[in-house]
Design a protein around this motif. Structure first.
Motif, PDB file in Angstrom:
ATOM      1  N   LEU A   1      10.683   3.352   0.661  1.00 60.57           N
ATOM      2  CA  LEU A   1      10.684   4.817   0.692  1.00 60.57           C
ATOM      3  C   LEU A   1      10.679   5.333  -0.739  1.00 60.57           C
ATOM      4  O   LEU A   1      11.503   4.902  -1.559  1.00 60.57           O
ATOM      5  CB  LEU A   1      11.925   5.325   1.421  1.00 60.57           C
ATOM      6  CG  LEU A   1      12.025   4.863   2.872  1.00 60.57           C
ATOM      7  CD1 LEU A   1      13.344   5.340   3.488  1.00 60.57           C
ATOM      8  CD2 LEU A   1      10.837   5.378   3.694  1.00 60.57           C
ATOM      9  N   GLU A   2       9.734   6.244  -1.014  1.00 66.85           N
ATOM     10  CA  GLU A   2       9.673   6.832  -2.355  1.00 66.85           C
ATOM     11  C   GLU A   2      10.316   8.211  -2.323  1.00 66.85           C
ATOM     12  O   GLU A   2       9.930   9.064  -1.528  1.00 66.85           O
ATOM     13  CB  GLU A   2       8.216   6.956  -2.819  1.00 66.85           C
ATOM     14  CG  GLU A   2       7.590   5.611  -3.087  1.00 66.85           C
ATOM     15  CD  GLU A   2       6.241   5.737  -3.783  1.00 66.85           C
ATOM     16  OE1 GLU A   2       5.875   6.866  -4.177  1.00 66.85           O
ATOM     17  OE2 GLU A   2       5.556   4.709  -3.915  1.00 66.85           O
ATOM     18  N   ILE A   3      11.271   8.366  -3.180  1.00 68.14           N
ATOM     19  CA  ILE A   3      11.956   9.663  -3.267  1.00 68.14           C
ATOM     20  C   ILE A   3      11.846  10.109  -4.710  1.00 68.14           C
ATOM     21  O   ILE A   3      12.119   9.327  -5.627  1.00 68.14           O
ATOM     22  CB  ILE A   3      13.429   9.515  -2.856  1.00 68.14           C
ATOM     23  CG1 ILE A   3      13.506   9.002  -1.413  1.00 68.14           C
ATOM     24  CG2 ILE A   3      14.172  10.842  -2.946  1.00 68.14           C
ATOM     25  CD1 ILE A   3      14.604   8.037  -1.166  1.00 68.14           C
TER      26      ILE A   3
ATOM     27  N   VAL B   1       6.156   4.752   1.598  1.00 67.92           N
ATOM     28  CA  VAL B   1       5.987   6.084   2.193  1.00 67.92           C
ATOM     29  C   VAL B   1       6.793   7.105   1.378  1.00 67.92           C
ATOM     30  O   VAL B   1       7.931   6.830   0.993  1.00 67.92           O
ATOM     31  CB  VAL B   1       6.473   6.096   3.666  1.00 67.92           C
ATOM     32  CG1 VAL B   1       6.379   7.497   4.247  1.00 67.92           C
ATOM     33  CG2 VAL B   1       5.641   5.124   4.496  1.00 67.92           C
ATOM     34  N   ASN B   2       6.156   8.250   1.119  1.00 70.07           N
ATOM     35  CA  ASN B   2       6.834   9.306   0.352  1.00 70.07           C
ATOM     36  C   ASN B   2       7.714  10.152   1.272  1.00 70.07           C
ATOM     37  O   ASN B   2       7.278  10.592   2.335  1.00 70.07           O
ATOM     38  CB  ASN B   2       5.803  10.217  -0.313  1.00 70.07           C
ATOM     39  CG  ASN B   2       5.005   9.472  -1.361  1.00 70.07           C
ATOM     40  OD1 ASN B   2       5.481   9.227  -2.462  1.00 70.07           O
ATOM     41  ND2 ASN B   2       3.782   9.072  -1.001  1.00 70.07           N
ATOM     42  N   LEU B   3       8.953  10.376   0.854  1.00 73.50           N
ATOM     43  CA  LEU B   3       9.857  11.244   1.619  1.00 73.50           C
ATOM     44  C   LEU B   3      10.040  12.554   0.870  1.00 73.50           C
ATOM     45  O   LEU B   3      10.316  12.551  -0.329  1.00 73.50           O
ATOM     46  CB  LEU B   3      11.234  10.594   1.753  1.00 73.50           C
ATOM     47  CG  LEU B   3      11.478   9.542   2.820  1.00 73.50           C
ATOM     48  CD1 LEU B   3      12.985   9.370   3.011  1.00 73.50           C
ATOM     49  CD2 LEU B   3      10.845   9.929   4.148  1.00 73.50           C
TER      50      LEU B   3
ATOM     51  N   VAL C   1      12.337   5.162  -6.828  1.00 73.36           N
ATOM     52  CA  VAL C   1      12.382   6.492  -7.431  1.00 73.36           C
ATOM     53  C   VAL C   1      10.970   6.831  -7.899  1.00 73.36           C
ATOM     54  O   VAL C   1      10.411   6.143  -8.755  1.00 73.36           O
ATOM     55  CB  VAL C   1      13.352   6.547  -8.628  1.00 73.36           C
ATOM     56  CG1 VAL C   1      13.367   7.955  -9.217  1.00 73.36           C
ATOM     57  CG2 VAL C   1      14.748   6.133  -8.196  1.00 73.36           C
ATOM     58  N   ASP C   2      10.408   7.874  -7.304  1.00 72.17           N
ATOM     59  CA  ASP C   2       9.024   8.258  -7.597  1.00 72.17           C
ATOM     60  C   ASP C   2       8.978   9.186  -8.808  1.00 72.17           C
ATOM     61  O   ASP C   2       9.965   9.861  -9.112  1.00 72.17           O
ATOM     62  CB  ASP C   2       8.442   8.972  -6.365  1.00 72.17           C
ATOM     63  CG  ASP C   2       6.925   8.889  -6.334  1.00 72.17           C
ATOM     64  OD1 ASP C   2       6.328   8.416  -7.318  1.00 72.17           O
ATOM     65  OD2 ASP C   2       6.346   9.303  -5.307  1.00 72.17           O
ATOM     66  N   ASP C   3       7.843   9.197  -9.459  1.00 70.89           N
ATOM     67  CA  ASP C   3       7.610  10.107 -10.596  1.00 70.89           C
ATOM     68  C   ASP C   3       8.716   9.986 -11.637  1.00 70.89           C
ATOM     69  O   ASP C   3       9.165  10.977 -12.213  1.00 70.89           O
ATOM     70  CB  ASP C   3       7.523  11.574 -10.129  1.00 70.89           C
ATOM     71  CG  ASP C   3       6.426  11.772  -9.107  1.00 70.89           C
ATOM     72  OD1 ASP C   3       5.581  10.866  -8.963  1.00 70.89           O
ATOM     73  OD2 ASP C   3       6.411  12.823  -8.450  1.00 70.89           O
TER      74      ASP C   3
ATOM     75  N   PHE D   1       0.858  -1.189   0.000  1.00 72.85           N
ATOM     76  CA  PHE D   1       0.000   0.000   0.000  1.00 72.85           C
ATOM     77  C   PHE D   1       0.892   1.237   0.000  1.00 72.85           C
ATOM     78  O   PHE D   1       1.905   1.271   0.711  1.00 72.85           O
ATOM     79  CB  PHE D   1      -0.878   0.041   1.243  1.00 72.85           C
ATOM     80  CG  PHE D   1      -2.073  -0.857   1.156  1.00 72.85           C
ATOM     81  CD1 PHE D   1      -3.222  -0.434   0.484  1.00 72.85           C
ATOM     82  CD2 PHE D   1      -2.070  -2.121   1.743  1.00 72.85           C
ATOM     83  CE1 PHE D   1      -4.346  -1.260   0.416  1.00 72.85           C
ATOM     84  CE2 PHE D   1      -3.183  -2.943   1.668  1.00 72.85           C
ATOM     85  CZ  PHE D   1      -4.326  -2.518   1.000  1.00 72.85           C
ATOM     86  N   GLU D   2       0.482   2.231  -0.803  1.00 71.12           N
ATOM     87  CA  GLU D   2       1.199   3.504  -0.698  1.00 71.12           C
ATOM     88  C   GLU D   2       0.457   4.382   0.295  1.00 71.12           C
ATOM     89  O   GLU D   2      -0.768   4.551   0.206  1.00 71.12           O
ATOM     90  CB  GLU D   2       1.307   4.238  -2.044  1.00 71.12           C
ATOM     91  CG  GLU D   2       2.012   5.593  -1.877  1.00 71.12           C
ATOM     92  CD  GLU D   2       2.391   6.282  -3.178  1.00 71.12           C
ATOM     93  OE1 GLU D   2       1.982   5.823  -4.259  1.00 71.12           O
ATOM     94  OE2 GLU D   2       3.122   7.292  -3.092  1.00 71.12           O
ATOM     95  N   ALA D   3       1.190   4.905   1.248  1.00 69.90           N
ATOM     96  CA  ALA D   3       0.598   5.803   2.249  1.00 69.90           C
ATOM     97  C   ALA D   3       0.519   7.196   1.652  1.00 69.90           C
ATOM     98  O   ALA D   3       1.536   7.766   1.265  1.00 69.90           O
ATOM     99  CB  ALA D   3       1.458   5.809   3.509  1.00 69.90           C
TER     100      ALA D   3
HETATM  101 MG    MG Z   1       4.574   8.298  -4.225  1.00 71.44          MG
END
Ligand code: MG
Ligand code: C2E
Ligand code: MG
Length: 703
Positions: free
Chosen positions: A572-574, A540-542, A602-604, A479-481
């Motif tokens: 951890l999504e950065i 979790v997004n940082l 790596v997000d986005d 799950f993405e928070a």
């Molecule tokens: Mg994200």
């Protein structure tokens, strides 16, 4: 002669009979006890005076064997030896003319020996003593005065109103670089040298005192030195008046106060200037702005403009090159800003990397915009700071004022600042002209910030969870928070409406810790009965700010321990841009996190500037392909190809790939065909509250 001591009398008389007579007469006087020494030659008298210190009075016969007859030889020789001792001459009847001359030349009195008696002798001696004492006292006081005048640090002047002449002391002249005798005794010699700007005040002070309105004359003014410079002097004086009040003389002093004046000016300057760049500081800028506002109210055709300038990414320079380089850069920027301005304009440093410019008289807004463009241009040339070439861009806010637009300088500055902020958020290196909407937006932003601070205390945040599905099995992998804010007035708010402000204010750091802790706590709960999502992970997004915290690794370790989840289940999504901004530093942090055992995403991915070739250097576990690529897949084939390329590359680098924003079954089909590992999007599920997400786990949802 001391009080109570006998008078010491020296008698110079060659005739023994006369000498005896004098001694007898002396004994008959009313004088106090005396002590008499008699000699019979001038040479003996001189001898005696040299050898036996004190003599109070000398009785001197005019004609003695060792003097030239008919001369005042005896007087001159004796008085040379004892200038302060009164001399009374003793003469014969026929010597009277000579005696009168002697009195003119310094003898106190003469006595004709034939007509002498005790009373006469006693009186003569007493008067001689007194007169001599007065004479000496006067001379001493005159000497003292002369000494005082010559020795004083102050110059003196003494103005005779009857003759119109003025006396300047030596010191007065030397203060202006002249020797004695070089300045004429004419008052013009003074007033012609006074600085033209100060002259009216000098005349005013003078006439105020002369007319009796001021108790004294006092004036601080500049006066021309011989070397062509001006010195600051303080001149003080007092007039002397006749009984009818008419001034006939005025005297006073002049002291050099240049050093004090310069110190005062220095202090004054320091209070209103920035020590680093030497530019006016905020206080002075506000003062000038206040004058511009007042001017605008008086003259309706007058318009002024204020430019608010902020250096983009100045902090980077400070952090990477050090404060010395940062300071050097600020000074260089100050000089370039100055180079663009006209004489009446003011450029100031408000502090930090903020500068302001007051354009004194502008035709209209366009005029100010022209200036702004020029400023951007002059900044485009690289700067040298501490041996490094540095490129600087500025963000610039403009506001103009005319008529009664503004009442207070603070308001002008606030609007220019607001416009600057607008320019900065719309992409740096830009300028923006203030308008009313900006103000409203700024106010709203400020409100948001206040609310945001309170939101933490009031526990207004919650987390929604969006499933990330394994495309191979169709089951939930993680799950993405996703953060939500239940705002008391505005309802449920999404991150895009408050995370940027939280980033700017630093509030994202405490909020981020809360999310991390809460998400881990929730995962631990789901991993145990009744949910038994044993293999689930949480993402979790940082934020960039959080990623830069020095205690990042330690805090995460602590949270893992507190919640008891396995490190491998925390992802951890950065964002790609956060990583690229910090380059080498980011790699080090990523390695530290990896050592903990947490997974890094790596997000986005695809939206930042990272080149694919850089990817192999990043110690990350997976890439999340940005939603924009997924949604475009349907429309254009090349987007499918991009996604395919990313997948191929990721496989080579042993990275997983997750596709974000999947909304259609078609997209799922394509991604499955490309062997994409994970998918996330509304097609599977929207982000859900904690309970609903728990329901998906319990039901073992699959797609
Ligand atoms: Mg994200
Ligand atoms: P993100 O990390 O890329 O999160 C994915 C965003 O896409 C989420 O928006 C999610 O609701 C949305 N989304 C998911 N599937 C779809 C879809 O099929 N269609 C569309 N149109 N959107 C979809 P959300 O929750 O509004 O979050 C936005 C961004 O805010 C996140 O982007 C993330 O960068 C940031 N964010 C969220 N929570 C946090 C947090 O706790 N800390 C930090 N620092 N940033 C957060
Ligand atoms: Mg994303």
């Amino acid at each position: 002669m001391l009080l109570g001591e006998p008078n010491v009398i020296l008698l110079v008389e060659d005739n023994p009979g006369d000498a005896r007579l004098i001694r007898r007469l002396l004994e008959g006087t009313a004088l106090r006890p005396f002590q008499l020494t008699a000699v019979d030659r001038v040479s003996n008298a001189v001898d005696h005076l040299r050898r036996h210190g004190r003599v109070d009075v000398i009785l001197l016969d005019v004609s003695l064997p060792d003097t030239r007859p008919g001369s005042l030889d005896s007087l001159s020789r004796v008085s040379r030896e004892a200038p302060d001792v009164p001399i009374i001459l003793l003469t014969g009847i026929d010597d009277e003319d000579l005696a009168v001359r002697a009195v003119r030349e310094g003898a106190q009195d003469y006595l004709v020996k034939k007509g002498i008696d005790s009373g006469l002798l006693g009186r003569s001696i007493r008067y001689a003593l007194e007169r001599k004492r007065a004479e000496v006292a006067l001379r001493e006081s005159q000497e003292r005065y002369a000494l005082a005048v010559n020795g004083a640090k102050d110059g003196l002047w003494d103005w005779d109103f009857k003759t119109g002449r003025i006396y300047f002391s030596c010191r007065w002249k030397s203060m202006l670089g002249y020797d004695e005798g070089q300045i004429d005794g004419d008052p013009a010699a003074w007033f012609d040298r006074v600085h033209p700007d100060d002259l009216p005040a000098v005349h005013l002070a003078l006439s105020a005192h002369l007319s009796g309105r001021a108790p004294d004359f006092e004036s601080e003014h500049r006066i021309l030195h011989r070397d062509g410079s001006y010195r600051w002097v303080l001149s003080r004086g007092l007039a002397v008046r006749t009984e009818t009040g008419e001034v006939y003389r005025m005297a006073g002093s002049q002291s050099d106060v240049t050093a004090r004046k310069l110190a005062e000016e220095r202090l004054q300057h320091d209070a209103f200037h920035d020590p680093l760049t030497g530019l006016p500081n905020r206080a002075l800028f506000m003062d000038r702005l206040g004058m511009a506002i007042a001017h605008a109210k008086r003259r309706l055709s007058y318009t002024f403009a204020v430019l608010f300038i902020d250096l983009d990414r100045f902090k980077n320079v400070n952090d990477s090159l050090g404060h010395v380089a940062g300071d050097e850069l600020l000074v260089a920027v100050a000089r370039r800003l100055e180079s663009c301005l006209r004489p009446g304009d003011t450029v100031a440093r408000l502090g930090g990397d903020e500068f302001t410019i007051l354009l004194d008289e502008v035709a209209d807004v366009d005029h100010a915009v022209q200036v702004a463009r020029r400023l951007h241009q002059v900044m485009a040339q690289p700067f040298k700071a501490h041996g490094h070439e540095v490129f600087v861009t500025i963000s610039l806010g403009i506001t103009v004022g005319a008529g009664g637009d503004y009442d207070r300088p603070e308001d002008v500055l606030r609007d220019a600042d607001t416009a600057m902020y607008d320019a900065k958020t719309s992409g740096k290196a830009r300028d923006a002209v203030f308008d009313r909407n900006m103000h409203d937006r700024a106010v709203a932003l400020l409100e948001l910030e206040t609310d945001l601070r309170r939101a933490i205390e009031r526990s207004e945040f919650e987390i929604h969870y969006q499933p990330i599905v394994s495309l191979a099995t169709g089951r939930i992998d993680a799950f993405e928070a996703l953060l939500r804010w239940r705002h008391p007035r505005r309802g449920l708010l999404f991150p895009n409406s408050f995370v940027p402000v939280a980033e700017d204010t630093g509030l994202i750091v405490p909020i981020g810790w809360w999310v991390l802790h809460e998400a881990c706590r929730q995962l631990a709960a789901w991993q145990s009965p009744p949910w038994s999502g044993g293999d689930l992970a949480v993402t979790v997004n940082l934020s960039g700010k959080q990623f830069r915290q020095t205690d990042l690794v330690a805090r995460i370790e602590e949270i893992l321990q507190q919640t008891g989840i396995r490190p491998g289940k925390l992802r951890l999504e950065i964002t790609e841009s956060t990583i690229m901004e910090q380059a080498e530093g980011a790699v080090a942090t990523l390695l530290d996190l990896r050592r903990l055992g947490v997974k890094l995403y790596v997000d986005d991915f695809g939206t930042g500037y990272s080149s694919l070739s850089y990817l192999h250097r990043l110690p990350v576990d997976a890439l999340k392909i940005d939603r924009s690529f997924i949604s475009a897949m349907d429309l254009r084939a090349e987007h499918s190809e991009i996604v395919g390329t990313i997948l191929t590359l990721a496989r080579t680098l042993r990275m997983d790939v997750a596709a974000e924003g999947i909304e259609t079954a078609e997209q799922v089909t394509r991604l499955r065909a490309l062997d994409c590992h994970f998918g996330q999007g509304y097609y599977f599920s929207r982000p859900l509250g904690q309970l609903a997400a728990g329901g998906l786990i319990r039901d073992g949802a699959s797609w």
